[in-house]
Design an enzyme around this catalytic site. Structure first.
Site, PDB file in Angstrom:
ATOM      1  N   ASP A  99       0.856  -1.182   0.000  1.00  0.00           N
ATOM      2  CA  ASP A  99       0.000   0.000   0.000  1.00  0.00           C
ATOM      3  C   ASP A  99       0.889   1.227   0.000  1.00  0.00           C
ATOM      4  O   ASP A  99       1.848   1.299   0.766  1.00  0.00           O
ATOM      5  CB  ASP A  99      -0.886  -0.022   1.258  1.00  0.00           C
ATOM      6  CG  ASP A  99      -2.322   0.349   0.954  1.00  0.00           C
ATOM      7  OD1 ASP A  99      -2.535   1.468   0.449  1.00  0.00           O
ATOM      8  OD2 ASP A  99      -3.219  -0.467   1.236  1.00  0.00           O
ATOM      9  N   ASP A 201      -3.214   4.586  -2.196  1.00  0.00           N
ATOM     10  CA  ASP A 201      -4.293   5.125  -1.381  1.00  0.00           C
ATOM     11  C   ASP A 201      -4.726   6.517  -1.852  1.00  0.00           C
ATOM     12  O   ASP A 201      -3.871   7.379  -2.113  1.00  0.00           O
ATOM     13  CB  ASP A 201      -3.792   5.218   0.068  1.00  0.00           C
ATOM     14  CG  ASP A 201      -4.913   5.475   1.053  1.00  0.00           C
ATOM     15  OD1 ASP A 201      -5.876   4.700   1.047  1.00  0.00           O
ATOM     16  OD2 ASP A 201      -4.816   6.453   1.824  1.00  0.00           O
ATOM     17  N   GLU A 257      -6.554   4.097  -5.811  1.00  0.00           N
ATOM     18  CA  GLU A 257      -7.882   4.229  -5.207  1.00  0.00           C
ATOM     19  C   GLU A 257      -8.461   5.580  -5.621  1.00  0.00           C
ATOM     20  O   GLU A 257      -7.811   6.607  -5.447  1.00  0.00           O
ATOM     21  CB  GLU A 257      -7.780   4.139  -3.689  1.00  0.00           C
ATOM     22  CG  GLU A 257      -9.143   3.998  -3.036  1.00  0.00           C
ATOM     23  CD  GLU A 257      -9.133   4.381  -1.571  1.00  0.00           C
ATOM     24  OE1 GLU A 257     -10.036   3.925  -0.853  1.00  0.00           O
ATOM     25  OE2 GLU A 257      -8.258   5.138  -1.132  1.00  0.00           O
ATOM     26  N   HIS A 329     -11.020  -3.683   2.893  1.00  0.00           N
ATOM     27  CA  HIS A 329     -10.950  -3.421   4.339  1.00  0.00           C
ATOM     28  C   HIS A 329     -11.818  -2.233   4.766  1.00  0.00           C
ATOM     29  O   HIS A 329     -11.921  -1.958   5.954  1.00  0.00           O
ATOM     30  CB  HIS A 329      -9.493  -3.153   4.724  1.00  0.00           C
ATOM     31  CG  HIS A 329      -8.963  -1.926   4.043  1.00  0.00           C
ATOM     32  ND1 HIS A 329      -8.768  -1.861   2.680  1.00  0.00           N
ATOM     33  CD2 HIS A 329      -8.650  -0.707   4.522  1.00  0.00           C
ATOM     34  CE1 HIS A 329      -8.340  -0.656   2.362  1.00  0.00           C
ATOM     35  NE2 HIS A 329      -8.266   0.073   3.462  1.00  0.00           N
ATOM     36  N   ASP A 330     -12.392  -1.506   3.810  1.00  0.00           N
ATOM     37  CA  ASP A 330     -13.258  -0.362   4.137  1.00  0.00           C
ATOM     38  C   ASP A 330     -14.739  -0.695   3.948  1.00  0.00           C
ATOM     39  O   ASP A 330     -15.592   0.179   4.162  1.00  0.00           O
ATOM     40  CB  ASP A 330     -12.958   0.825   3.199  1.00  0.00           C
ATOM     41  CG  ASP A 330     -11.583   1.442   3.444  1.00  0.00           C
ATOM     42  OD1 ASP A 330     -11.080   1.348   4.578  1.00  0.00           O
ATOM     43  OD2 ASP A 330     -11.034   2.020   2.488  1.00  0.00           O
TER      44      ASP A 330
HETATM   45  O1  TEU Z   1      -9.826   5.165   1.952  1.00  0.00           O
HETATM   46  C1  TEU Z   1     -10.161   6.347   1.290  1.00  0.00           C
HETATM   47  C2  TEU Z   1     -11.556   6.581   1.150  1.00  0.00           C
HETATM   48  O2  TEU Z   1     -12.018   7.030   0.110  1.00  0.00           O
HETATM   49  C3  TEU Z   1     -12.353   6.439   2.392  1.00  0.00           C
HETATM   50  O3  TEU Z   1     -12.984   7.647   2.566  1.00  0.00           O
HETATM   51  C4  TEU Z   1     -13.310   5.381   2.250  1.00  0.00           C
HETATM   52  O4  TEU Z   1     -14.283   5.834   1.353  1.00  0.00           O
HETATM   53  C5  TEU Z   1     -13.933   5.137   3.567  1.00  0.00           C
HETATM   54  O5  TEU Z   1     -13.057   4.341   4.316  1.00  0.00           O
HETATM   55  C6  TEU Z   1     -15.224   4.431   3.388  1.00  0.00           C
HETATM   56  O6  TEU Z   1     -15.881   4.317   4.576  1.00  0.00           O
HETATM   57  C7  TEU Z   1      -8.467   4.953   2.104  1.00  0.00           C
HETATM   58  C8  TEU Z   1      -8.203   3.692   2.888  1.00  0.00           C
HETATM   59  O7  TEU Z   1      -8.664   2.591   2.149  1.00  0.00           O
HETATM   60  C9  TEU Z   1      -8.840   3.811   4.225  1.00  0.00           C
HETATM   61  O8  TEU Z   1      -8.717   2.635   4.968  1.00  0.00           O
HETATM   62  C10 TEU Z   1      -8.180   4.967   4.941  1.00  0.00           C
HETATM   63  O9  TEU Z   1      -8.851   5.202   6.146  1.00  0.00           O
HETATM   64  C11 TEU Z   1      -8.203   6.246   4.102  1.00  0.00           C
HETATM   65  O10 TEU Z   1      -7.825   6.023   2.752  1.00  0.00           O
HETATM   66  C12 TEU Z   1      -7.213   7.243   4.643  1.00  0.00           C
HETATM   67  O11 TEU Z   1      -5.915   6.841   4.343  1.00  0.00           O
END
Ligand code: TEU
Ligand code: CA
Length: 560
Positions: A99, A201, A257, A329-330
């Site tokens: 990442d 990210d 992303e 993971h989100d």
């Molecule tokens: O997520 C970015 C992102 O767009 C988040 O706002 C995502 O939409 C949110 O987690 C949804 O509920 C990335 C990573 O994947 C996330 O784990 C991090 O918290 C975030 O960036 C900050 O680095």
């Protein structure tokens, strides 16, 4: 695989290191744990492993707050462990991507520690500092993903710094060429160590509009910063520079992303001739069930919307390339969100896998998806660990939502649904750890675990194994053109993939009842390749009775 675009032919498996396998009993997954599970991953047949951040971090946002890009967080192991993982993964025919979190660092990063001291120090411009407005308030009205305002005041500088995420995650100033060179150098370091790519990210947020305009008042506060920072003015310039400085020298996978990025913009990022990225994680299908509080809602998606979004991306990114995912993971678990729990969990998990893996693009499997895991019933709201979930619980309480409703919403959408320990078997802590896991194990593990899946020839695991093998056997999965079948059907999502020689016909039912489905006559006689029910017709007919959540894949050779 040695072809240049090996990433088009690959399937990626995402590992959340903290929750995959603990090897030393401290309740936290680690690199040695991953090494011990490489045979499992090789057996599944995936080609690439993506590891969520494992760098030095105070873990305010589980590693997306990096304090040192060159150090492995000791809770996961050492650099030697990482090198061992890399080497052993390669021996198991698995590539490793890491990442890359370069929109922001941790506030504990040395750069920020210096930067916040004064306006004169050497790191002063590494972050985004702005003066207060005349009345002392923040420079603009942007909210952050995890807090109210995206600005935090530092008395020593008498200035605010920007953080699009937590206040412990200050945004780097990409306008500063020195920052960009530091990042490129760090990227080369990891490539030279032998990694095979980066998941990048929030990469579309790097370039901010330099006048930092207020977002229109009617935009939801948490992400109104998109207005001035997503796909910003110098975004493509930065990525093309990154390509020239770094990617051009390595044969690697790059996936960015890209929240708040539409398919036209995606084409710019992924068109190979523009030399930016291989592919993006788009969010349109993740937004189909948003409601009043955005992601934290009880709304259920509509099949017509899903078809529309997927079709748009399939048909638009022909020159570019798609990445395909149901979760990460989100996100919550796909069976709960797009399929079914209860008696149709397993068939619906297989159906969702079929739909996704046979589209055009590179599929991503999030750990546990190959077991058809569902969302996790946390015993209490206090058990949630995730910064976003905790924040939402507070906000929903503040607006007077009932505890029952908040629990329901968290069950449906919390990021922690995907972050509980991987269930390896039905022993203590699901075989994840001998100690106390950092986050509770799902109570579902006695019925849903890897050991059981490996012992059952009808498991989701073996079905995914077949799906992955299909992609390797039929090139039409990679290069076939995408078209819908019966594009108005409200219960069945059908599509075909066609190249000059062959055609795949994919039929996926989203109904919990049997459905009678008609097909165009030209498909009659096509041969069955894969189905999530036994006893489906070996040769396709004009009418077919589809059991609940059926998934069928038929194949025919085309006459030239
Ligand atoms: O997520 C970015 C992102 O767009 C988040 O706002 C995502 O939409 C949110 O987690 C949804 O509920 C990335 C990573 O994947 C996330 O784990 C991090 O918290 C975030 O960036 C900050 O680095
Ligand atoms: Ca451990």
């Amino acid at each position: 695989m040695t072809s240049k675009a090996w990433w088009k032919e690959s399937v990626v498996y995402q590992i959340y290191p903290q929750s995959f396998q603990d090897s030393n009993g401290d309740g936290i997954g680690d690199l040695q744990g991953i090494i011990s599970r490489l045979p499992y991953l090789e057996k599944l047949g995936v080609d690439v492993l993506w590891l969520n951040p494992i760098y030095q971090s105070p873990l305010v946002d589980n590693g997306y707050d990096i304090a040192d890009y060159y150090q492995i967080n000791p809770q996961y192991g050492t650099l030697v462990d990482f090198q061992e993982l890399l080497q052993q993964a390669h021996e198991h025919h698995l590539k490793i991507i890491m990442d890359l979190v370069v929109n922001h660092t941790s506030d504990q990063h040395r750069w920020f520690q210096e930067s916040k001291k004064s306006r004169q120090n050497p790191y002063s411009d590494y972050y985004i500092w702005r003066d207060p407005q005349a009345d002392g308030s923040a420079p603009n009205n942007w909210g952050s993903t995890f807090t109210d305002s995206a600005w935090e005041y530092v008395p020593a500088r008498q200035q605010y710094y920007l953080h699009l995420f937590a206040k412990e995650q200050p945004d780097l100033n990409w306008e500063n060429p020195q920052v960009r060179q530091e990042i490129y150098q760090m990227m080369r370091y990891w490539f030279d160590l032998g990694i095979d790519g980066f998941r990048m990210d929030v990469i579309t947020l790097l370039s901010k509009k330099q006048d930092f305009p207020d977002a229109p008042a009617d935009l939801p506060r948490h992400k109104n910063y998109y207005y001035g920072s997503s796909n910003g003015p110098r975004e493509h310039e930065f990525l093309q520079e990154m390509y020239r400085e770094v990617f051009a020298y390595y044969d690697v996978l790059t996936v960015g992303e890209a929240a708040n990025t539409n398919s036209d913009q995606a084409l710019l990022y992924t068109d190979p001739q523009r030399h930016e990225l291989n592919m993006l994680f788009q969010f349109d299908h993740m937004h189909l069930d948003y409601g009043k509080y955005g992601k934290f809602s009880e709304v259920r998606f509509k099949l017509s919307d899903l078809r529309q979004v997927m079709t748009e991306w399939q048909q638009k990114l022909v020159q570019g390339w798609n990445s395909l995912y149901w979760s990460n993971h989100d996100q919550p678990r796909p069976t709960t969100r797009f399929g079914a729990e209860g008696k149709f969990r397993v068939v619906s998990a297989k159906m969702l896998g079929t739909l996704l893996h046979l589209m055009q693009g590179t599929p991503y499997i999030y750990q546990g998806e190959e077991l058809g895991l569902k969302n996790v019933p946390f015993v209490s709201l206090n058990a949630y660990q995730d910064i976003e979930t905790k924040q939402m619980i507070q906000e929903l309480r503040a607006v007077g939502e009932s505890e029952t409703k908040i629990k329901k919403i968290c069950y449906l959408k919390s990021r922690d649904n995907a972050r509980t320990p991987f269930p390896w078997n039905n022993s203590k802590n699901a075989g994840f750890s001998q100690g106390t896991p950092w986050i509770p194990v799902s109570p579902d593990y006695p019925q849903m675990n890897a050991q059981q899946a490996l012992a059952d020839p009808d498991s989701v695991f073996y079905y995914y194994q077949k799906l992955i093998a299909l992609r390797k056997k039929y090139s039409v999965v990679i290069d076939g053109r995408y078209e819908n079948i019966n594009s108005q059907d409200s219960e069945v999502y059908g599509f075909m993939r066609t190249n000059s020689q062959e055609q795949l016909i994919v039929i996926c039912s989203f109904s919990q009842d049997p459905v009678n489905y008609s097909l165009p006559a030209e498909f009659t006689g096509s041969k069955l390749l894969l189905a999530n029910y036994s006893s489906m017709p070996a040769s396709l007919e004009k009418q077919i009775e589809l059991p609940p959540y059926a998934a069928l894949v038929y194949y025919r050779k085309l006459k030239n």
